[in-house]
Scaffold this motif. Structure first.
Motif, PDB file in Angstrom:
ATOM      1  N   PRO A 211       0.806  -1.221   0.000  1.00 31.00           N
ATOM      2  CA  PRO A 211       0.000   0.000   0.000  1.00 31.00           C
ATOM      3  C   PRO A 211       0.842   1.274   0.000  1.00 31.00           C
ATOM      4  N   VAL A 212       2.014   1.225   0.597  1.00 27.19           N
ATOM      5  CA  VAL A 212       2.811   2.440   0.748  1.00 27.19           C
ATOM      6  C   VAL A 212       3.754   2.662  -0.434  1.00 27.19           C
ATOM      7  N   TYR A 213       4.312   1.568  -0.984  1.00 23.84           N
ATOM      8  CA  TYR A 213       5.323   1.743  -2.031  1.00 23.84           C
ATOM      9  C   TYR A 213       4.923   1.237  -3.415  1.00 23.84           C
ATOM     10  N   LEU A 214       4.022   0.243  -3.496  1.00 21.02           N
ATOM     11  CA  LEU A 214       3.688  -0.309  -4.819  1.00 21.02           C
ATOM     12  C   LEU A 214       2.445   0.344  -5.433  1.00 21.02           C
ATOM     13  N   TRP A 215       1.369   0.469  -4.645  1.00 22.79           N
ATOM     14  CA  TRP A 215       0.145   1.061  -5.205  1.00 22.79           C
ATOM     15  C   TRP A 215       0.381   2.441  -5.809  1.00 22.79           C
ATOM     16  N   PRO A 216       1.163   3.323  -5.122  1.00 27.61           N
ATOM     17  CA  PRO A 216       1.350   4.667  -5.685  1.00 27.61           C
ATOM     18  C   PRO A 216       2.043   4.668  -7.054  1.00 27.61           C
ATOM     19  N   ILE A 217       2.640   3.539  -7.447  1.00 24.69           N
ATOM     20  CA  ILE A 217       3.222   3.482  -8.789  1.00 24.69           C
ATOM     21  C   ILE A 217       2.097   3.548  -9.832  1.00 24.69           C
ATOM     22  N   PHE A 218       0.934   2.990  -9.491  1.00 19.41           N
ATOM     23  CA  PHE A 218      -0.163   2.896 -10.456  1.00 19.41           C
ATOM     24  C   PHE A 218      -1.304   3.888 -10.178  1.00 19.41           C
ATOM     25  N   ASN A 219      -1.482   4.253  -8.906  1.00 18.35           N
ATOM     26  CA  ASN A 219      -2.628   5.089  -8.538  1.00 18.35           C
ATOM     27  C   ASN A 219      -2.232   6.133  -7.503  1.00 18.35           C
ATOM     28  N   LYS A 220      -3.118   7.106  -7.372  1.00 21.85           N
ATOM     29  CA  LYS A 220      -2.892   8.116  -6.349  1.00 21.85           C
ATOM     30  C   LYS A 220      -3.654   7.698  -5.089  1.00 21.85           C
ATOM     31  N   VAL A 221      -2.936   7.584  -3.982  1.00 23.79           N
ATOM     32  CA  VAL A 221      -3.567   7.243  -2.711  1.00 23.79           C
ATOM     33  C   VAL A 221      -3.526   8.493  -1.838  1.00 23.79           C
ATOM     34  N   THR A 222      -4.704   8.939  -1.396  1.00 27.95           N
ATOM     35  CA  THR A 222      -4.741  10.153  -0.576  1.00 27.95           C
ATOM     36  C   THR A 222      -5.513   9.905   0.712  1.00 27.95           C
ATOM     37  N   ARG A 223      -5.238  10.735   1.701  1.00 25.72           N
ATOM     38  CA  ARG A 223      -5.986  10.656   2.944  1.00 25.72           C
ATOM     39  C   ARG A 223      -7.351  11.295   2.706  1.00 25.72           C
ATOM     40  N   LEU A 224      -8.386  10.620   3.158  1.00 20.61           N
ATOM     41  CA  LEU A 224      -9.739  11.137   2.971  1.00 20.61           C
ATOM     42  C   LEU A 224     -10.000  12.183   4.046  1.00 20.61           C
ATOM     43  N   ASP A 225     -10.500  13.378   3.649  1.00 19.88           N
ATOM     44  CA  ASP A 225     -10.693  14.368   4.714  1.00 19.88           C
ATOM     45  C   ASP A 225     -12.096  14.961   4.770  1.00 19.88           C
ATOM     46  N   ASP A 226     -13.062  14.386   4.032  1.00 15.41           N
ATOM     47  CA  ASP A 226     -14.440  14.847   4.142  1.00 15.41           C
ATOM     48  C   ASP A 226     -15.033  14.342   5.466  1.00 15.41           C
ATOM     49  N   PRO A 227     -15.269  15.263   6.453  1.00 12.47           N
ATOM     50  CA  PRO A 227     -15.711  14.806   7.780  1.00 12.47           C
ATOM     51  C   PRO A 227     -17.049  14.065   7.727  1.00 12.47           C
ATOM     52  N   LYS A 228     -17.876  14.369   6.709  1.00  6.82           N
ATOM     53  CA  LYS A 228     -19.180  13.696   6.596  1.00  6.82           C
ATOM     54  C   LYS A 228     -18.997  12.193   6.348  1.00  6.82           C
ATOM     55  N   ILE A 229     -17.925  11.833   5.645  1.00  3.73           N
ATOM     56  CA  ILE A 229     -17.659  10.420   5.359  1.00  3.73           C
ATOM     57  C   ILE A 229     -16.748   9.816   6.423  1.00  3.73           C
ATOM     58  N   VAL A 230     -15.674  10.554   6.766  1.00  2.00           N
ATOM     59  CA  VAL A 230     -14.665  10.015   7.685  1.00  2.00           C
ATOM     60  C   VAL A 230     -15.221   9.868   9.103  1.00  2.00           C
ATOM     61  N   GLY A 231     -16.039  10.846   9.540  1.00  2.00           N
ATOM     62  CA  GLY A 231     -16.557  10.845  10.917  1.00  2.00           C
ATOM     63  C   GLY A 231     -17.234   9.534  11.303  1.00  2.00           C
ATOM     64  N   PRO A 232     -18.289   9.154  10.548  1.00  2.00           N
ATOM     65  CA  PRO A 232     -18.981   7.897  10.903  1.00  2.00           C
ATOM     66  C   PRO A 232     -18.083   6.663  10.800  1.00  2.00           C
ATOM     67  N   ILE A 233     -17.157   6.676   9.829  1.00  2.68           N
ATOM     68  CA  ILE A 233     -16.276   5.512   9.671  1.00  2.68           C
ATOM     69  C   ILE A 233     -15.358   5.378  10.878  1.00  2.68           C
ATOM     70  N   LEU A 234     -14.746   6.486  11.297  1.00  5.14           N
ATOM     71  CA  LEU A 234     -13.839   6.421  12.447  1.00  5.14           C
ATOM     72  C   LEU A 234     -14.600   6.111  13.727  1.00  5.14           C
ATOM     73  N   SER A 235     -15.838   6.583  13.803  1.00  7.42           N
ATOM     74  CA  SER A 235     -16.666   6.275  14.966  1.00  7.42           C
ATOM     75  C   SER A 235     -16.921   4.769  15.033  1.00  7.42           C
ATOM     76  N   MET A 236     -17.266   4.179  13.877  1.00  5.97           N
ATOM     77  CA  MET A 236     -17.488   2.726  13.823  1.00  5.97           C
ATOM     78  C   MET A 236     -16.193   1.991  14.169  1.00  5.97           C
ATOM     79  N   ALA A 237     -15.071   2.528  13.705  1.00  2.58           N
ATOM     80  CA  ALA A 237     -13.771   1.904  14.004  1.00  2.58           C
ATOM     81  C   ALA A 237     -13.515   1.907  15.511  1.00  2.58           C
TER      82      ALA A 237
END
Ligand SMILES: [Zn+2]
Length: 440
Positions: A211-237
């Protein structure tokens, strides 16, 4: 398999210039309906029936869409066979025409230094087989995907990805091959045990860095920062005891219309990643259901169990290699001009035996994965409490998976429960939870 990703140069350029015009008008995506409204039969009521609710969900999918995704998925069954036969034919070609022996001689002329010699052989063999496999690769990975509306890339960027894959295979595969031949030359009797150990450690390492070194060769991996989506997910986590700080997004739409998410890495690199197709087209309930499923993988240690399963399979495969190589080399070693297991010219024979092993164990691998996916489904339903979001996700995944297979078909070919079974599991959960809440 490694051989799937890499690709050719010569043939590539040829097709590169004639292909794009043929796809000026790409076929439309086989989009499944987004069932925002829960069908009447699946709504909470005193007469709620899981089977009727499941059928109501399935009835949302138009017959022509079902036919198209069935055709795509069933074609995949045949591809397992064609991939196997085509790969086996190429391996036999390299052996019987003594091309492999010639590549070895060529590499020996370049250098006597064993380590470099092994790498040079690997480079030649990889490029040659990539060219030979290219017709199948381009059909399977490009034309067929476009035909079913699953691909988003034009030929140039697709070819670019193939060449990147070739580069990754050259380097990672090269390191593994050098280590394995080092083992085979030093330990003529026990190489298969140590070879398995080296392979297990190496593949665990690639899982770790992926995930850290191979995927970025093919795709862009970014941190998700929309609180509407991230909030409930982190709460469930947090509710499930998962120490996640971030959720990641990958721009899978660069290559494909498929919706997906996954858990990857382990220890400190373990992370949950959603693809942008899911984020764009999934309802909030659906995203929560999918996240609950991914958290199930996490909490039930599916990555570690997967590594354990792969390790057992790798040891078995090396045991088969030990006997298979011994038997085949005694018979045909002289004809193929292979000096022994420490000779790089043996690589196509190893590939052939690995192909046979992989072909035979396909239903075992699928059933192992499907069992874990079912466990994650159950966990996800309980964690997210979104049975309808879950049903919606199953319908969306039906864009590239057959919804309603027979039981034997599902056992052999499915690495996830079928769409019908997933929706039924969600509706069963809903039925029993309706009873629970009615009891209060
Ligand atoms: Zn899963």
């Amino acid at each position: 398999m490694l051989s799937r990703i890499f690709l050719a140069t010569a043939l590539a350029c040829l097709i590169f210039f004639c292909a794009p015009s043929a796809l000026a008008q790409p076929p439309a995506a086989n989009q499944m309906p987004s069932v925002i409204q829960v069908p009447a039969e699946a709504q909470a009521s005193p007469h709620f029936d899981a089977t009727a609710a499941t059928n109501a969900y399935l009835a949302q999918i138009r017959a022509d869409k079902t036919a198209r995704s069935d055709a795509y998925f069933e074609g995949g069954y045949w591809l397992i066979l064609w991939d196997f036969l085509y790969g086996a034919a190429i391996a036999l070609l390299l052996l019987n025409l003594r091309w492999s022996a010639r590549l070895r001689d060529l590499a020996e002329r370049v250098t006597r230094f064993k380590l470099v010699h092994t790498f040079v052989y690997w480079l030649q063999c990889l490029v040659l087989t990539s060219v030979l496999i290219f017709p199948l690769t381009v059909y399977e990975g490009y034309f067929r995907e476009h035909k079913y509306g699953l691909a988003t890339q034009t030929f140039g960027p697709w070819m670019g990805d193939q060449l990147k894959g070739l580069g990754v295979n050259l380097m990672l595969g090269g390191v593994l091959v050098i280590m394995l031949f080092g083992v085979a030359r030093r330990l003529p009797r026990t190489w298969w045990i140590w070879g398995a150990v080296v392979t297990i450690l190496f593949s665990t390492f690639t899982v770790l860095i992926g995930p850290v070194y191979l995927w970025p060769i093919f795709n862009k991996v970014t941190r998700l920062d929309d609180p509407k989506i991230v909030g409930p997910i982190l709460s469930m986590a947090r509710a499930n005891g998962i120490p996640a700080q971030d959720v990641y997004e990958i721009d899978a739409s660069r290559q494909s219309t498929r919706m997906s998410a996954n858990v990857s890495g382990f220890a400190n690199t373990m992370r949950i990643t959603l693809n942008d197709n899911l984020l764009r087209r999934g309802s909030p309930e659906e995203i929560q259901a999918v996240m609950g499923h991914e958290m199930g993988h996490y909490v039930m240690n599916h990555i570690y169990k997967g590594i354990l399963f792969d390790s057992i399979e790798t040891v078995l495969m090396f045991a088969c290699l030990y006997f298979g190589l011994g038997w085949a080399l005694k018979r045909w070693g002289e004809k193929w001009q292979i000096r022994g297991v420490g000779d790089t010219a043996v690589v196509p024979l190893v590939a052939l035996l690995a192909l046979i092993f992989g072909f035979v164990t396909t239903p075992v691998d699928n059933s192992w994965t499907r069992t874990q996916e079912y466990e994650a489904d159950m966990y996800g339903l309980n964690a997210s409490r979104q049975p309808d979001g879950f049903a919606q996700a199953a319908i969306h995944l039906g864009e590239y998976r057959k919804m309603n297979p027979g039981p034997v078909e599902e056992f052999i070919f499915f690495d996830h429960p079928s769409g019908r079974n997933r929706i039924y599991a969600a509706m069963r959960w809903k039925a029993e939870n309706l009873k629970l809440s009615a009891g209060h």
